[in-house]
Design a protein around this motif. Structure first.
Motif, PDB file in Angstrom:
ATOM      1  N   GLU A 189       0.827  -1.212   0.000  1.00 31.90           N
ATOM      2  CA  GLU A 189       0.000   0.000   0.000  1.00 31.90           C
ATOM      3  C   GLU A 189       0.858   1.257   0.000  1.00 31.90           C
ATOM      4  OE1 GLU A 189      -1.576   3.442   1.445  1.00 31.90           O
ATOM      5  OE2 GLU A 189      -0.435   2.198   2.824  1.00 31.90           O
ATOM      6  N   VAL A 190       1.916   1.258   0.791  1.00 32.76           N
ATOM      7  CA  VAL A 190       2.780   2.438   0.870  1.00 32.76           C
ATOM      8  C   VAL A 190       3.455   2.699  -0.476  1.00 32.76           C
ATOM      9  CG1 VAL A 190       4.904   3.321   1.911  1.00 32.76           C
ATOM     10  CG2 VAL A 190       3.146   2.323   3.358  1.00 32.76           C
ATOM     11  N   ARG A 191       3.781   1.606  -1.206  1.00 41.89           N
ATOM     12  CA  ARG A 191       4.368   1.768  -2.549  1.00 41.89           C
ATOM     13  C   ARG A 191       3.333   2.222  -3.562  1.00 41.89           C
ATOM     14  NH1 ARG A 191       6.310  -3.400  -1.439  1.00 41.89           N
ATOM     15  NH2 ARG A 191       4.894  -4.242  -3.013  1.00 41.89           N
ATOM     16  N   GLY A 192       2.033   2.086  -3.223  1.00 38.95           N
ATOM     17  CA  GLY A 192       0.974   2.404  -4.164  1.00 38.95           C
ATOM     18  C   GLY A 192       0.505   1.210  -4.972  1.00 38.95           C
ATOM     19  N   ASP A 193       0.960  -0.020  -4.628  1.00 35.27           N
ATOM     20  CA  ASP A 193       0.561  -1.234  -5.347  1.00 35.27           C
ATOM     21  C   ASP A 193      -0.734  -1.776  -4.735  1.00 35.27           C
ATOM     22  OD1 ASP A 193       2.863  -0.942  -6.814  1.00 35.27           O
ATOM     23  OD2 ASP A 193       4.024  -2.333  -5.593  1.00 35.27           O
ATOM     24  N   LEU A 194      -1.858  -1.161  -5.093  1.00 35.91           N
ATOM     25  CA  LEU A 194      -3.121  -1.458  -4.415  1.00 35.91           C
ATOM     26  C   LEU A 194      -3.659  -2.833  -4.761  1.00 35.91           C
ATOM     27  CD1 LEU A 194      -4.812   2.016  -4.850  1.00 35.91           C
ATOM     28  CD2 LEU A 194      -3.720   1.094  -2.814  1.00 35.91           C
ATOM     29  N   VAL A 195      -3.447  -3.302  -5.968  1.00 36.13           N
ATOM     30  CA  VAL A 195      -3.939  -4.633  -6.341  1.00 36.13           C
ATOM     31  C   VAL A 195      -3.250  -5.695  -5.492  1.00 36.13           C
ATOM     32  CG1 VAL A 195      -4.121  -6.304  -8.216  1.00 36.13           C
ATOM     33  CG2 VAL A 195      -4.457  -3.871  -8.677  1.00 36.13           C
ATOM     34  N   GLU A 196      -1.934  -5.596  -5.368  1.00 35.35           N
ATOM     35  CA  GLU A 196      -1.206  -6.550  -4.528  1.00 35.35           C
ATOM     36  C   GLU A 196      -1.643  -6.430  -3.075  1.00 35.35           C
ATOM     37  OE1 GLU A 196       3.368  -7.640  -3.119  1.00 35.35           O
ATOM     38  OE2 GLU A 196       3.020  -6.081  -4.609  1.00 35.35           O
ATOM     39  N   ALA A 197      -1.840  -5.196  -2.597  1.00 35.55           N
ATOM     40  CA  ALA A 197      -2.264  -4.997  -1.216  1.00 35.55           C
ATOM     41  C   ALA A 197      -3.609  -5.671  -0.950  1.00 35.55           C
ATOM     42  CB  ALA A 197      -2.340  -3.501  -0.897  1.00 35.55           C
ATOM     43  N   LEU A 198      -4.546  -5.543  -1.886  1.00 39.60           N
ATOM     44  CA  LEU A 198      -5.861  -6.176  -1.717  1.00 39.60           C
ATOM     45  C   LEU A 198      -5.737  -7.694  -1.695  1.00 39.60           C
ATOM     46  CD1 LEU A 198      -8.927  -5.998  -1.544  1.00 39.60           C
ATOM     47  CD2 LEU A 198      -9.000  -5.863  -4.039  1.00 39.60           C
ATOM     48  N   ASN A 199      -4.925  -8.250  -2.577  1.00 36.70           N
ATOM     49  CA  ASN A 199      -4.732  -9.704  -2.578  1.00 36.70           C
ATOM     50  C   ASN A 199      -4.162 -10.188  -1.247  1.00 36.70           C
ATOM     51  OD1 ASN A 199      -5.649  -9.924  -5.194  1.00 36.70           O
ATOM     52  ND2 ASN A 199      -3.629  -9.773  -6.110  1.00 36.70           N
ATOM     53  N   LEU A 200      -3.215  -9.459  -0.701  1.00 36.56           N
ATOM     54  CA  LEU A 200      -2.613  -9.836   0.581  1.00 36.56           C
ATOM     55  C   LEU A 200      -3.619  -9.706   1.718  1.00 36.56           C
ATOM     56  CD1 LEU A 200       0.843  -8.150   0.002  1.00 36.56           C
ATOM     57  CD2 LEU A 200       0.500 -10.586   0.402  1.00 36.56           C
ATOM     58  N   ALA A 201      -4.472  -8.677   1.668  1.00 30.00           N
ATOM     59  CA  ALA A 201      -5.496  -8.520   2.704  1.00 30.00           C
ATOM     60  C   ALA A 201      -6.484  -9.678   2.665  1.00 30.00           C
ATOM     61  CB  ALA A 201      -6.220  -7.187   2.525  1.00 30.00           C
ATOM     62  N   GLU A 202      -6.825 -10.147   1.472  1.00 30.78           N
ATOM     63  CA  GLU A 202      -7.735 -11.289   1.359  1.00 30.78           C
ATOM     64  C   GLU A 202      -7.085 -12.551   1.916  1.00 30.78           C
ATOM     65  OE1 GLU A 202      -8.504 -11.158  -2.802  1.00 30.78           O
ATOM     66  OE2 GLU A 202     -10.171  -9.730  -2.619  1.00 30.78           O
ATOM     67  N   ARG A 203      -5.795 -12.732   1.646  1.00 29.99           N
ATOM     68  CA  ARG A 203      -5.095 -13.895   2.218  1.00 29.99           C
ATOM     69  C   ARG A 203      -5.018 -13.787   3.732  1.00 29.99           C
ATOM     70  NH1 ARG A 203       0.485 -14.936   0.540  1.00 29.99           N
ATOM     71  NH2 ARG A 203       0.077 -16.810   1.748  1.00 29.99           N
ATOM     72  N   ALA A 204      -4.793 -12.575   4.248  1.00 27.90           N
ATOM     73  CA  ALA A 204      -4.742 -12.384   5.698  1.00 27.90           C
ATOM     74  C   ALA A 204      -6.075 -12.772   6.338  1.00 27.90           C
ATOM     75  CB  ALA A 204      -4.390 -10.933   6.025  1.00 27.90           C
ATOM     76  N   HIS A 205      -7.178 -12.440   5.676  1.00 29.84           N
ATOM     77  CA  HIS A 205      -8.491 -12.814   6.211  1.00 29.84           C
ATOM     78  C   HIS A 205      -8.643 -14.334   6.263  1.00 29.84           C
ATOM     79  CE1 HIS A 205     -12.932 -13.483   5.947  1.00 29.84           C
ATOM     80  NE2 HIS A 205     -12.883 -12.625   6.934  1.00 29.84           N
ATOM     81  N   ALA A 206      -8.169 -15.031   5.227  1.00 30.23           N
ATOM     82  CA  ALA A 206      -8.243 -16.493   5.218  1.00 30.23           C
ATOM     83  C   ALA A 206      -7.430 -17.095   6.357  1.00 30.23           C
ATOM     84  CB  ALA A 206      -7.751 -17.027   3.868  1.00 30.23           C
ATOM     85  N   VAL A 207      -6.257 -16.527   6.640  1.00 29.87           N
ATOM     86  CA  VAL A 207      -5.429 -17.025   7.743  1.00 29.87           C
ATOM     87  C   VAL A 207      -6.095 -16.751   9.088  1.00 29.87           C
ATOM     88  CG1 VAL A 207      -3.236 -16.667   8.956  1.00 29.87           C
ATOM     89  CG2 VAL A 207      -3.273 -16.914   6.474  1.00 29.87           C
ATOM     90  N   ALA A 208      -6.714 -15.567   9.243  1.00 29.05           N
ATOM     91  CA  ALA A 208      -7.431 -15.259  10.486  1.00 29.05           C
ATOM     92  C   ALA A 208      -8.580 -16.244  10.713  1.00 29.05           C
ATOM     93  CB  ALA A 208      -7.957 -13.826  10.448  1.00 29.05           C
TER      94      ALA A 208
END
Length: 698
Positions: A189-208
């Protein structure tokens, strides 16, 4: 790709950056108590670790001293598991406050535990994940984003290998895995790579969800809401934030509720309602007060100061900055300092302190630039330009505006490349599914073949038993069987050709390539690979239609086939990608082939059926294997992956060019694996030597 909303509401990004920060904040508490409920040892250890981490935010020295001598519980957990939890917790507490000597001691302890458990591969993977996570947190705090992202990926991969089953393992600490994903999303997100950030957030939800942790589930949903809004998907954002709010309220998780309020404030500001955003941020600060954590409050105050300034309270904004800044400095927390300096600088400009305000703005920009925080830097440039314009400094405002526009173009280009890569991965998945369908048809054909053989055997048995009585019947059946066998063999040959050829271009397909490569070298692939991608192919389909796109692919296939040597193989790798396998080709001859292919595709426009001519160009990545200079043996799959990285580099450099890997500074397979994990960083560090050839000089 960034949505238009990002450019309308620049202050949203600082709310988001500060909100990420809260992932490290926590509650003060008494000595942790180990209570393994229903045999869930991993969750119980994680709960104990969390309590120490919460207190360690504000009292790192005291908590580290307590951890040094904390004895294991009398029962319920093995000594080595307790030692692992304690060492990881010490490392994270120290990393969050920049205490590098204590970090090194924690890493040494985890190393020694790995030596004590030589037969437990999963436990060793968890230890590797712990070590990488600690280093990622430290590098992130110290403002080293590339190292932080690399260590975050290594931690994610190790935890995936250890705990990545669909069924939760009771002795896995899913919070640690979630932290690794959270940190990667933060960096993206800080780099501005929002697509990658969203994919990582979805994976984080699966791990939670695997860890049965409602608080982290709520955080992850709120993360997704923020990124969906930033990508201009407001309906999805609203649904996700509502789901997150319901979840954290139901389970009474204070820290998660604070993060949800941050996300809601971000969405309110995005919608142009700064007053509501301020109210939500003040509510977040009130929620944090009972936790008695100055550091947590210092993380909320930067966003609060921004909203106070926006709503016409610059003096109160400056007071919030002055309250938070010493706390962050004391804990060596570099991430929040540029935000505070920027907000303070804007407040000073509003109060007429122009020289001091401009100095603070420039200092903040330099700090963001040093840490790769492009998104925050872009917003800061825009706000600084607006502030200077309001003061009548037109020249200064234009200078900042031009810097902001250049940075915005860079971020948009990177997001576009990320979306293209995601679409390419989706296409490959669909291609593999089609290959599975072909395999199922082959299996059905083989079953039919076996049934035919069984029929023949029965015929001959019948002939022996009833030779005299049923010669005519046997002969008729034999003729039918022979006819069925002939038709079967014809169908089998036709299916083999169809399964190994691309129906549109007539070239070999990916399946045929795999079969050929499987017979040539195994684990030690030799030869040259050239991966070709037609530039802007989606634009061709969109502007001229899919028939024109098919015509381009057919012509590209023809030109490729006529450009290679007699013994080379050209296959359609997928979509608009083509792969060339050239045995025993290297050096200048390989460079010449790459340039010949570029010119064959790009020098002459493609003629369409309607009489129009369509200019086409391509990007190309290539290499000869084994790679110089250490000649490390690779399988063909890794070889293809490396030329794919070279192709991506060619596209990122501007397309219509060939990029060849000449040599890599890797002495063994492990060093090469590390280099592959972050090819771009290795290239920038001079660990990869590339040959770049342009089709024509511009």
């Amino acid at each position: 790709m960034t949505g238009p909303a990002l450019h309308r509401r620049p202050g949203v990004w600082r709310l988001l950056l500060a909100a990420w920060w809260l992932a490290g904040a926590g509650m003060a508490g008494a000595m942790p108590v180990f209570q393994p409920g229903e045999g869930n040892v991993g969750r119980a250890l994680s709960d104990v670790s969390e309590e120490w981490l919460h207190r360690g935010e504000d009292e790192p020295e005291a908590v580290l001293a307590e951890l040094e001598h904390a004895p294991p519980p009398a029962s319920g957990v093995s000594v080595i598991e307790w030692q692992r939890m304690r060492a990881r917790t010490r490392g994270l507490v120290a990393a969050r406050s920049g205490m590098e000597d204590d970090v090194r001691r924690a890493l040494d302890t985890l190393d020694s535990l790995s030596a004590d458990a030589p037969g437990d591969s999963r436990f060793r993977e968890e230890l590797r994940g712990d070590q990488a996570l600690i280093q990622a947190v430290l590098q992130d705090l110290l403002g080293h984003p590339v190292d932080a992202a690399r260590q975050g990926r290594l931690a994610d991969q190790a935890y995936e290998r250890a705990c990545g089953s669909r069924q939760p393992a009771v002795d896995c600490d899913y919070r640690a895995w979630w932290r690794a994903l959270h940190l990667q999303a933060q960096r993206a997100e800080v780099r501005g790579d929002l697509v990658e950030a969203l994919n990582l957030a979805e994976r984080a939800h699966a791990v939670a969800e695997l860890g049965l942790d409602p608080g982290l589930e709520g955080w992850s949903l709120a993360m997704q809401a923020v990124f969906q809004q930033a990508l201009n998907h407001p309906d999805q954002a609203r649904a996700l934030i509502a789901q997150a709010d319901r979840g954290v309220r139901r389970h009474g998780d204070i820290r998660s509720l604070i993060w949800v309020r941050f996300a809601e404030a971000r969405l309110a500001l995005e919608g142009g309602d700064a007053t509501t955003a301020l109210r939500l941020m003040q509510q977040a600060l009130r929620l944090a007060e009972p936790l008695r954590s100055p550091r947590l409050q210092a993380r909320i105050l930067p966003s609060l100061s921004d909203l106070l300034r926006r709503t016409g309270h610059p003096r109160e904004a400056l007071q919030a900055v002055e309250q938070a800044y010493p706390v962050l400095r004391r804990h060596h927390e570099l991430r929040g300092q540029p935000t505070l300096l920027h907000n303070g600088g804007l407040a000073k400009l509003q109060l007429g302190q122009v020289a001091q305000g401009r100095a603070d703005l420039e200092t903040a920009l330099k700090l963001w630039e040093s840490t790769g925080a492009r998104a925050a830097m872009r917003v800061a440039l825009q706000e600084g330009s607006d502030a200077l314009a309001a003061l009548g400094d037109v020249r200064g405002a234009l200078e900042l505006l031009h810097r902001e526009q250049a940075l915005r173009a860079e971020i948009n280009a990177d997001n576009g490349a990320a979306i293209l890569a995601q679409m390419r991965a989706t296409y490959r998945t669909e291609s593999e599914r089609r290959e599975l369908d072909l395999l199922e048809r082959e299996n059905a054909l083989r079953s039919s073949h076996l049934q035919t053989q069984t029929l023949i055997e029965r015929i001959w048995v019948a002939a022996i038993v009833l030779l005299g009585l049923a010669a005519g019947v046997v002969g008729m059946l034999a003729l039918r069987a022979r006819d069925a066998t002939r038709r079967l063999r014809h169908s089998e040959a036709l299916l083999r050709v169809q399964s190994e050829r691309d129906p549109l271009t007539g070239l070999a397909n990916r399946r045929h390539f795999r079969e050929v490569l499987a017979t040539r070298g195994g684990a030690a692939f030799r030869g040259a690979l050239l991966l070709v991608d037609v530039d802007h192919f989606k634009r061709i389909n969109d502007e001229f239609g899919h028939p024109a796109g098919d015509a381009v692919l057919i012509e590209v296939a023809r030109r490729l086939d006529s450009s290679v040597r007699a013994g080379d193989m050209v296959c359609r790798w997928g979509g608009e990608e083509f792969l060339i396998y050239a045995p025993d080709l290297q050096g200048d001859a390989l460079d010449a082939l790459a340039l010949r292919v570029l010119r064959a595709l790009g020098d002459e426009a493609v003629a369409l059926d309607n009489g129009r001519f369509l200019p086409v160009s391509a990007s190309l990545g290539y290499a000869a294997f084994p790679l110089p200079t250490h000649q490390i043996a690779l399988g063909w799959e890794r070889a293809v992956n490396l030329v794919d990285m070279a192709l991506y580099t060619a596209k990122s450099m501007g397309r219509d060019r060939a990029v060849g890997i000449q040599s890599v500074a890797a002495g063994d397979a492990l060093a090469l694996q590390v280099l592959e994990a972050d090819f771009e960083a290795a290239r920038l560090a001079g660990e990869v030597e590339l040959q770049v050839s342009l089709r024509r000089e511009y």
